[in-house]
Design an enzyme around this catalytic site. Structure first.
Site, PDB file in Angstrom:
ATOM      1  N   ASP A  88      -5.203  -7.544  -2.466  1.00 11.01           N
ATOM      2  CA  ASP A  88      -5.861  -6.341  -1.938  1.00 11.01           C
ATOM      3  C   ASP A  88      -5.991  -6.508  -0.434  1.00 11.01           C
ATOM      4  O   ASP A  88      -6.124  -7.633   0.058  1.00 11.01           O
ATOM      5  CB  ASP A  88      -7.242  -6.181  -2.572  1.00 11.01           C
ATOM      6  N   GLY A 118     -15.661  14.354 -17.746  1.00 10.64           N
ATOM      7  CA  GLY A 118     -15.696  13.998 -16.326  1.00 10.64           C
ATOM      8  C   GLY A 118     -14.892  12.734 -16.112  1.00 10.64           C
ATOM      9  O   GLY A 118     -13.987  12.419 -16.891  1.00 10.64           O
ATOM     10  N   LYS A 154      -8.733  14.865 -12.705  1.00  9.16           N
ATOM     11  CA  LYS A 154      -7.663  14.693 -11.703  1.00  9.16           C
ATOM     12  C   LYS A 154      -6.287  14.896 -12.347  1.00  9.16           C
ATOM     13  O   LYS A 154      -5.422  15.580 -11.778  1.00  9.16           O
ATOM     14  CB  LYS A 154      -7.786  13.280 -11.118  1.00  9.16           C
ATOM     15  N   CYS A 210     -10.238  10.454 -14.320  1.00 14.54           N
ATOM     16  CA  CYS A 210      -8.892  10.650 -14.883  1.00 14.54           C
ATOM     17  C   CYS A 210      -8.637  12.054 -15.412  1.00 14.54           C
ATOM     18  O   CYS A 210      -7.749  12.748 -14.908  1.00 14.54           O
ATOM     19  CB  CYS A 210      -8.658   9.628 -15.983  1.00 14.54           C
ATOM     20  N   GLY A 254     -20.083  17.876 -25.881  1.00 17.50           N
ATOM     21  CA  GLY A 254     -20.878  17.378 -24.767  1.00 17.50           C
ATOM     22  C   GLY A 254     -20.910  18.370 -23.625  1.00 17.50           C
ATOM     23  O   GLY A 254     -20.494  19.533 -23.777  1.00 17.50           O
TER      24      GLY A 254
HETATM   25  C1  UGA Z   1      -9.316   8.355 -19.971  1.00 21.44           C
HETATM   26  C2  UGA Z   1      -8.400   8.146 -21.184  1.00 21.44           C
HETATM   27  O1  UGA Z   1      -9.187   8.153 -22.380  1.00 21.44           O
HETATM   28  C3  UGA Z   1      -7.638   6.825 -21.078  1.00 21.44           C
HETATM   29  O2  UGA Z   1      -6.726   6.713 -22.168  1.00 21.44           O
HETATM   30  C4  UGA Z   1      -6.857   6.826 -19.751  1.00 21.44           C
HETATM   31  O3  UGA Z   1      -6.164   5.618 -19.563  1.00 21.44           O
HETATM   32  C5  UGA Z   1      -7.834   7.003 -18.608  1.00 21.44           C
HETATM   33  O4  UGA Z   1      -8.535   8.258 -18.775  1.00 21.44           O
HETATM   34  C6  UGA Z   1      -7.037   7.006 -17.325  1.00 21.44           C
HETATM   35  O5  UGA Z   1      -6.246   7.922 -17.121  1.00 21.44           O
HETATM   36  O6  UGA Z   1      -7.128   6.039 -16.563  1.00 21.44           O
HETATM   37  P1  UGA Z   1     -11.754   7.509 -19.274  1.00 21.44           P
HETATM   38  O7  UGA Z   1     -11.704   8.573 -18.235  1.00 21.44           O
HETATM   39  O8  UGA Z   1     -12.189   6.153 -18.877  1.00 21.44           O
HETATM   40  O9  UGA Z   1     -10.321   7.339 -19.981  1.00 21.44           O
HETATM   41  O10 UGA Z   1     -12.794   7.972 -20.378  1.00 21.44           O
HETATM   42  P2  UGA Z   1     -12.829   8.671 -21.796  1.00 21.44           P
HETATM   43  O11 UGA Z   1     -13.574   7.787 -22.711  1.00 21.44           O
HETATM   44  O12 UGA Z   1     -11.530   9.162 -22.274  1.00 21.44           O
HETATM   45  O13 UGA Z   1     -13.775   9.926 -21.458  1.00 21.44           O
HETATM   46  C7  UGA Z   1     -13.427  10.909 -20.502  1.00 21.44           C
HETATM   47  C8  UGA Z   1     -14.443  12.020 -20.506  1.00 21.44           C
HETATM   48  O14 UGA Z   1     -14.379  12.786 -21.704  1.00 21.44           O
HETATM   49  C9  UGA Z   1     -15.898  11.551 -20.412  1.00 21.44           C
HETATM   50  O15 UGA Z   1     -16.611  12.418 -19.582  1.00 21.44           O
HETATM   51  C10 UGA Z   1     -16.407  11.637 -21.841  1.00 21.44           C
HETATM   52  O16 UGA Z   1     -17.795  11.811 -21.948  1.00 21.44           O
HETATM   53  C11 UGA Z   1     -15.653  12.873 -22.319  1.00 21.44           C
HETATM   54  N1  UGA Z   1     -15.468  12.899 -23.779  1.00 21.44           N
HETATM   55  C12 UGA Z   1     -14.690  11.961 -24.373  1.00 21.44           C
HETATM   56  C13 UGA Z   1     -16.073  13.915 -24.520  1.00 21.44           C
HETATM   57  O17 UGA Z   1     -16.788  14.792 -23.988  1.00 21.44           O
HETATM   58  N2  UGA Z   1     -15.857  13.949 -25.882  1.00 21.44           N
HETATM   59  C14 UGA Z   1     -15.093  13.013 -26.501  1.00 21.44           C
HETATM   60  O18 UGA Z   1     -14.936  13.114 -27.738  1.00 21.44           O
HETATM   61  C15 UGA Z   1     -14.493  12.007 -25.733  1.00 21.44           C
END
Ligand code: UGA
Length: 435
Positions: A30, A260, A266, A263, A256
């Protein structure tokens, strides 16, 4: 095999550390000197459960090291990962690839033997090919291949997601680079993890397709929740019934306040942007983006309505401000919209979150409390925004005693209607209609 990981952000640090625990020698690079000095002492700059222990053990076993010397690291590695950030450009949906091309330029200059360059960052379709041409132009003598290897790690469970993935995707053009990548993921063969080899473009698009599809599922179920509220159905039962169909699957059907994080918001915007650039449209994804934005505002209205139509001069307790549990990340968190909306309507906000340090920097006008009960003391209503474990077994009797009015708005449905109402609360949750 020796591996260089360029970028020690979330993805780079988790991936580099996990690869070192597979037995590879990994050098994480880094250009942030302070960060590297901290990492060498085992100070982890991000909140990810289990990462500190894993970094510590791999550091001690000498398989993991940290440096600012990119050239030195690349010269001794067979594989060089580029895992730098690709944020959205300011006021635009387009991904900003500046960091990626800067890193590629430095790597290109350092290549002195056959090297596989792996693009781990989430990048629009066509970027890997552009990076390949760019490296060729920068260093015409370089012997290299570019591969695409998108990450599918969720914050909060990234180590488990790396160690036990549903699949690994590799976009590769030559047999030689395919073999190197195959060797890198060999440790997962015992788990019979599918490793899908494909083209650069397919690999790149598969990442956006997966994230956009998951975001669509979330928006879909959130809209079904609104309908359930109106027609007297229970959305949690709908999720369960839908999820039992293997063609649908149960993940991402939890209702929910809107998705947010760094990922889904964006990547859905970037997908929509580059689809237009290719002269096509992903109108489903466009609708998802709009619906998710609206949802956050709609949730603020829900809170105000549960408080009798006004929150003016009321004290509202907020439990959970990060974008989801087990992270300190507040990027695009629903709280960033809902809290200011409530404040605009005249509420004073008292909040608690087990990892609020990032949020505290953003919300200086919120009163931060060290535990849920302190946040709720004297409150006119409590809003459960994020389903941290700490909020799942609140003592209702105690809450009722300390709150000014027993009103609970549960945006994650962590409680049953019966248990909260029978404790004497006015309870508003998501999609559990009372017709
Ligand atoms: C997400 C993807 O799940 C990963 O597979 C991916 O690698 C990652 O983005 C990325 O592109 O780097 P992440 O953003 O860490 O992962 O989190 P998630 O657990 O998927 O949740 C994302 C959002 O969706 C959160 O705000 C969560 O509260 C919401 N969510 C998730 C819901 O409202 N309902 C659900 O059933 C699942």
């Amino acid at each position: 095999m020796k591996v260089t990981m360029v970028g020690t952000g979330y993805v780079g640090l988790v991936t580099g550390t996990c690869l070192s625990s597979f037995g590879f020698e990994v050098i994480c690079v880094d250009n942030n000197k302070a960060k590297i000095e901290g990492l060498e002492k085992g100070i982890i700059p991000i909140y990810e459960p289990g990462l500190d222990t894993l970094v510590d053990s791999n550091l001690k076993q000498g398989r993991l090291s940290f440096t600012t010397d990119l050239i030195g690291a690349v010269k001794q590695s067979e594989v060089v990962f580029l895992a730098v950030g690709t944020p959205s450009k300011q006021n635009s949906e387009e991904a900003d690839l500046t960091f990626l091309f800067n890193a590629a330029e430095e790597v290109a200059k350092a290549i002195n033997h056959y090297t596989v360059i792996v693009i781990k960052s989430t990048v629009p379709v066509g970027t890997c090919r552009r990076i390949k041409d760019f490296i060729k132009k920068t260093n015409p003598q370089a012997d290299f291949d570019v591969t695409s290897n998108p990450e599918f790690l969720r914050e909060g469970s990234a180590i488990e997601d790396f160690m036990r993935p549903d699949r690994v995707v590799v976009g590769a053009e030559s047999e030689r680079s395919r073999q190197v990548m195959d060797g890198l993921y060999k440790p997962l063969s015992l788990l019979e993890t599918p490793v899908v080899f494909t083209t650069l473009e397919t690999s790149e698009l598969s990442k956006y397709a997966s994230n956009a599809f998951l975001a669509t599922k979330i928006c879909f179920i959130n809209q079904l929740a609104d309908l359930s509220e109106k027609c007297g159905a229970n959305v949690q039962h709908i999720s369960k019934i839908m999820g039992l169909d293997h063609r649908i699957g149960k993940e991402c059907l939890h209702v929910g306040p809107g998705y947010g994080g760094s990922c889904f918001p964006k990547d859905t915007m970037a997908l929509s942007f580059f689809a237009k650039k290719f002269g096509t449209s992903v109108s489903i994804v466009d609708a998802v983006i709009t619906a998710n934005k609206d949802r956050k505002l709609q949730m603020a209205k829900k809170v105000i309505s549960a408080c009798g139509g006004s929150v003016k001069n009321k004290k509202i307790a907020i439990l959970g401000v990060t974008f989801k549990p087990e992270t300190d990340d507040i990027r695009d968190a629903p709280s960033l919209v809902i809290i200011p909306e409530l404040q605009r309507a005249g509420a004073s906000i008292h909040a608690n979150d087990p990892a609020s340090h990032e949020a505290e920097k953003v919300f200086s006008n919120v009163t931060w409390r060290p535990c849920p009960y302190e946040a709720c003391a004297g409150a006119d209503a409590v809003v459960i925004m994020i389903e941290w474990n700490q909020f799942r077994s609140l003592d209702f009797a105690k809450l009722k005693q300390i709150m000014k009015t027993p009103i609970m708005i549960d945006l994650k449905n962590i409680y049953s209607v019966h248990e909260v109402e029978s404790a004497g609360f006015f309870y508003e949750s998501i999609g559990r209609g009372k017709v």
